[in-house]
Design a protein around this motif. Structure first.
Motif, PDB file in Angstrom:
ATOM      1  N   ASP A   1       0.880  -1.183   0.000  1.00  0.00           N
ATOM      2  CA  ASP A   1       0.000   0.000   0.000  1.00  0.00           C
ATOM      3  C   ASP A   1       0.909   1.221   0.000  1.00  0.00           C
ATOM      4  O   ASP A   1       1.371   1.673   1.049  1.00  0.00           O
ATOM      5  CB  ASP A   1      -0.909   0.004   1.226  1.00  0.00           C
ATOM      6  N   TRP A   2       1.164   1.761  -1.185  1.00  0.00           N
ATOM      7  CA  TRP A   2       2.139   2.846  -1.307  1.00  0.00           C
ATOM      8  C   TRP A   2       1.704   4.099  -0.558  1.00  0.00           C
ATOM      9  O   TRP A   2       2.540   4.803   0.027  1.00  0.00           O
ATOM     10  CB  TRP A   2       2.380   3.166  -2.778  1.00  0.00           C
ATOM     11  N   LYS A   3       0.418   4.417  -0.525  1.00  0.00           N
ATOM     12  CA  LYS A   3      -0.023   5.629   0.156  1.00  0.00           C
ATOM     13  C   LYS A   3       0.226   5.536   1.662  1.00  0.00           C
ATOM     14  O   LYS A   3       0.712   6.490   2.282  1.00  0.00           O
ATOM     15  CB  LYS A   3      -1.499   5.901  -0.127  1.00  0.00           C
ATOM     16  N   THR A   4      -0.094   4.394   2.235  1.00  0.00           N
ATOM     17  CA  THR A   4       0.171   4.206   3.662  1.00  0.00           C
ATOM     18  C   THR A   4       1.666   4.216   3.945  1.00  0.00           C
ATOM     19  O   THR A   4       2.126   4.834   4.916  1.00  0.00           O
ATOM     20  CB  THR A   4      -0.448   2.889   4.152  1.00  0.00           C
ATOM     21  N   SER A   5       2.434   3.549   3.084  1.00  0.00           N
ATOM     22  CA  SER A   5       3.887   3.510   3.275  1.00  0.00           C
ATOM     23  C   SER A   5       4.494   4.904   3.175  1.00  0.00           C
ATOM     24  O   SER A   5       5.415   5.246   3.919  1.00  0.00           O
ATOM     25  CB  SER A   5       4.525   2.583   2.229  1.00  0.00           C
ATOM     26  N   LEU A   6       3.975   5.708   2.247  1.00  0.00           N
ATOM     27  CA  LEU A   6       4.479   7.077   2.111  1.00  0.00           C
ATOM     28  C   LEU A   6       4.166   7.886   3.364  1.00  0.00           C
ATOM     29  O   LEU A   6       5.020   8.637   3.861  1.00  0.00           O
ATOM     30  CB  LEU A   6       3.872   7.735   0.877  1.00  0.00           C
ATOM     31  N   GLN A   7       2.969   7.743   3.881  1.00  0.00           N
ATOM     32  CA  GLN A   7       2.606   8.483   5.091  1.00  0.00           C
ATOM     33  C   GLN A   7       3.484   8.077   6.263  1.00  0.00           C
ATOM     34  O   GLN A   7       3.874   8.911   7.095  1.00  0.00           O
ATOM     35  CB  GLN A   7       1.131   8.253   5.417  1.00  0.00           C
ATOM     36  N   GLU A   8       3.835   6.794   6.332  1.00  0.00           N
ATOM     37  CA  GLU A   8       4.681   6.319   7.423  1.00  0.00           C
ATOM     38  C   GLU A   8       6.095   6.882   7.327  1.00  0.00           C
ATOM     39  O   GLU A   8       6.686   7.297   8.326  1.00  0.00           O
ATOM     40  CB  GLU A   8       4.704   4.793   7.433  1.00  0.00           C
ATOM     41  N   ILE A   9       6.653   6.921   6.092  1.00  0.00           N
ATOM     42  CA  ILE A   9       8.016   7.417   5.968  1.00  0.00           C
ATOM     43  C   ILE A   9       8.075   8.931   6.162  1.00  0.00           C
ATOM     44  O   ILE A   9       9.036   9.457   6.734  1.00  0.00           O
ATOM     45  CB  ILE A   9       8.653   6.994   4.618  1.00  0.00           C
ATOM     46  N   THR A  10       7.037   9.652   5.731  1.00  0.00           N
ATOM     47  CA  THR A  10       7.035  11.094   5.966  1.00  0.00           C
ATOM     48  C   THR A  10       6.888  11.399   7.454  1.00  0.00           C
ATOM     49  O   THR A  10       7.465  12.366   7.962  1.00  0.00           O
ATOM     50  CB  THR A  10       5.902  11.794   5.191  1.00  0.00           C
ATOM     51  N   SER A  11       6.156  10.552   8.171  1.00  0.00           N
ATOM     52  CA  SER A  11       6.034  10.720   9.617  1.00  0.00           C
ATOM     53  C   SER A  11       7.376  10.471  10.294  1.00  0.00           C
ATOM     54  O   SER A  11       7.798  11.231  11.177  1.00  0.00           O
ATOM     55  CB  SER A  11       4.975   9.773  10.168  1.00  0.00           C
ATOM     56  N   THR A  12       8.063   9.396   9.858  1.00  0.00           N
ATOM     57  CA  THR A  12       9.370   9.074  10.430  1.00  0.00           C
ATOM     58  C   THR A  12      10.368  10.206  10.198  1.00  0.00           C
ATOM     59  O   THR A  12      11.182  10.534  11.077  1.00  0.00           O
ATOM     60  CB  THR A  12       9.911   7.774   9.813  1.00  0.00           C
ATOM     61  N   LEU A  13      10.287  10.827   9.025  1.00  0.00           N
ATOM     62  CA  LEU A  13      11.230  11.896   8.670  1.00  0.00           C
ATOM     63  C   LEU A  13      10.717  13.280   9.066  1.00  0.00           C
ATOM     64  O   LEU A  13      11.352  14.288   8.740  1.00  0.00           O
ATOM     65  CB  LEU A  13      11.495  11.866   7.157  1.00  0.00           C
ATOM     66  N   ALA A  14       9.579  13.329   9.791  1.00  0.00           N
ATOM     67  CA  ALA A  14       8.997  14.580  10.265  1.00  0.00           C
ATOM     68  C   ALA A  14       8.736  15.562   9.126  1.00  0.00           C
ATOM     69  O   ALA A  14       9.052  16.753   9.213  1.00  0.00           O
ATOM     70  CB  ALA A  14       9.896  15.222  11.327  1.00  0.00           C
ATOM     71  N   LEU A  15       8.151  15.076   8.039  1.00  0.00           N
ATOM     72  CA  LEU A  15       7.883  15.904   6.868  1.00  0.00           C
ATOM     73  C   LEU A  15       6.409  16.282   6.736  1.00  0.00           C
ATOM     74  O   LEU A  15       6.016  16.915   5.764  1.00  0.00           O
ATOM     75  CB  LEU A  15       8.342  15.175   5.595  1.00  0.00           C
ATOM     76  N   GLY A  16       5.611  15.877   7.676  1.00  0.00           N
ATOM     77  CA  GLY A  16       4.199  16.194   7.594  1.00  0.00           C
ATOM     78  C   GLY A  16       3.413  15.169   6.795  1.00  0.00           C
ATOM     79  O   GLY A  16       3.941  14.127   6.394  1.00  0.00           O
ATOM     80  N   VAL A  17       2.147  15.491   6.541  1.00  0.00           N
ATOM     81  CA  VAL A  17       1.247  14.566   5.848  1.00  0.00           C
ATOM     82  C   VAL A  17       1.250  14.859   4.346  1.00  0.00           C
ATOM     83  O   VAL A  17       1.113  16.016   3.948  1.00  0.00           O
ATOM     84  CB  VAL A  17      -0.183  14.695   6.395  1.00  0.00           C
TER      85      VAL A  17
END
Length: 250
Positions: free
Chosen positions: A173-189
């Motif tokens: 699920d690329w959308k969920t995975s993207l949200q997780e990595i942006t959260s890890t990198l503190a980049l927002g939603v």
């Protein structure tokens, strides 16, 4: 007219000793042949031969052992990832398709004992049967050589797949995975901008994903969901490459 001859339960095309030798080379464990024979016995064969023991108990055990070995590796290899991401990586390895692929590489189908019905419907090459039998084989190696032997076997057979699990797992699920990595990198939603083109019966959707006011991916699809997933994949790969480069100092 004499009655048609019923097809008999299938028999292995190769001796179990051949597989025992292969498994010993790959795991270091001396594999008990009667135990391995049971791991290769499908319930359809067992039913047609008086209810003899079959492989489902060893499959149950092997599933747990495989999950432990893969989870242990991913836990150590990705110390900063959250549980949800690790679960996706594991799912990319511990699934029927991956196990069936490994079973085919071992030519496991040639060792199976199947009943008449499974024989006539191509059971030797069914993903579900191959995957379940592969787990039973892993369980057998565990019984014969303990966790060290089972760990060695899993890494020997599935090492490349485990290494690639970060990419494969994200793809669930690329959308969920993207949200997780942006959260890890503190980049927002992430936010998505979608445009559509064409008549109602033949629309094309173009999606762009914005992260911290930067466009990091785009995608085109026949549906809004498909376009967003494609855009999310492109953005995820870009962020993963940046993160990896920063980690290595490149």
């Amino acid at each position: 007219m004499s009655p048609a001859k019923r097809p008999r339960a299938d028999v292995p095309q190769r001796p179990v000793g051949d597989l025992a030798s292969i498994l010993q080379q790959r795991s270091g464990a001396v594999v008990d042949e009667p135990l391995l024979s049971r791991a290769l016995t499908h319930r359809s064969f067992a039913y047609e031969n008086g209810g003899i023991p079959h492989n489902e108990r060893q499959e149950f055990l092997g599933d747990a052992v495989l999950g432990l070995v893969v989870t242990d590796h991913l836990y150590d290899a990705h110390p900063d990832l959250p549980e949800g991401q690790l679960a996706k990586f594991r799912a990319a390895v511990v699934n029927s398709r991956a196990l069936a692929k490994v079973a085919r590489e071992l030519e496991l189908g040639g060792f199976l004992m199947l009943g008449r019905g499974e024989t006539t419907t191509g059971g030797r090459d069914k993903d579900s049967i191959l995957a379940d039998t592969m787990e039973a084989v892993i369980g057998t190696v565990y019984l014969c050589g303990g966790l060290p032997a089972a760990t060695k076997l899993v890494h020997d057979l599935m090492g490349d797949l485990i290494q690639q699990s970060a990419l494969l797992g994200a793809g669930l699920d690329w959308k969920t995975s993207l949200q997780e990595i942006t959260s890890t990198l503190a980049l927002g939603v992430p936010s998505y901008q979608v445009e559509e083109d064409g008549p109602d019966h033949d629309k094309t959707f173009t999606a762009r994903v914005m992260i911290a006011e930067e466009q990091l991916g785009s995608g085109v699809g026949r549906s809004k969901k498909a376009a967003e997933q494609q855009a999310a994949e492109a953005a995820w790969r870009e962020l993963k490459a940046r993160s990896d480069a920063a980690a290595t100092g490149a």
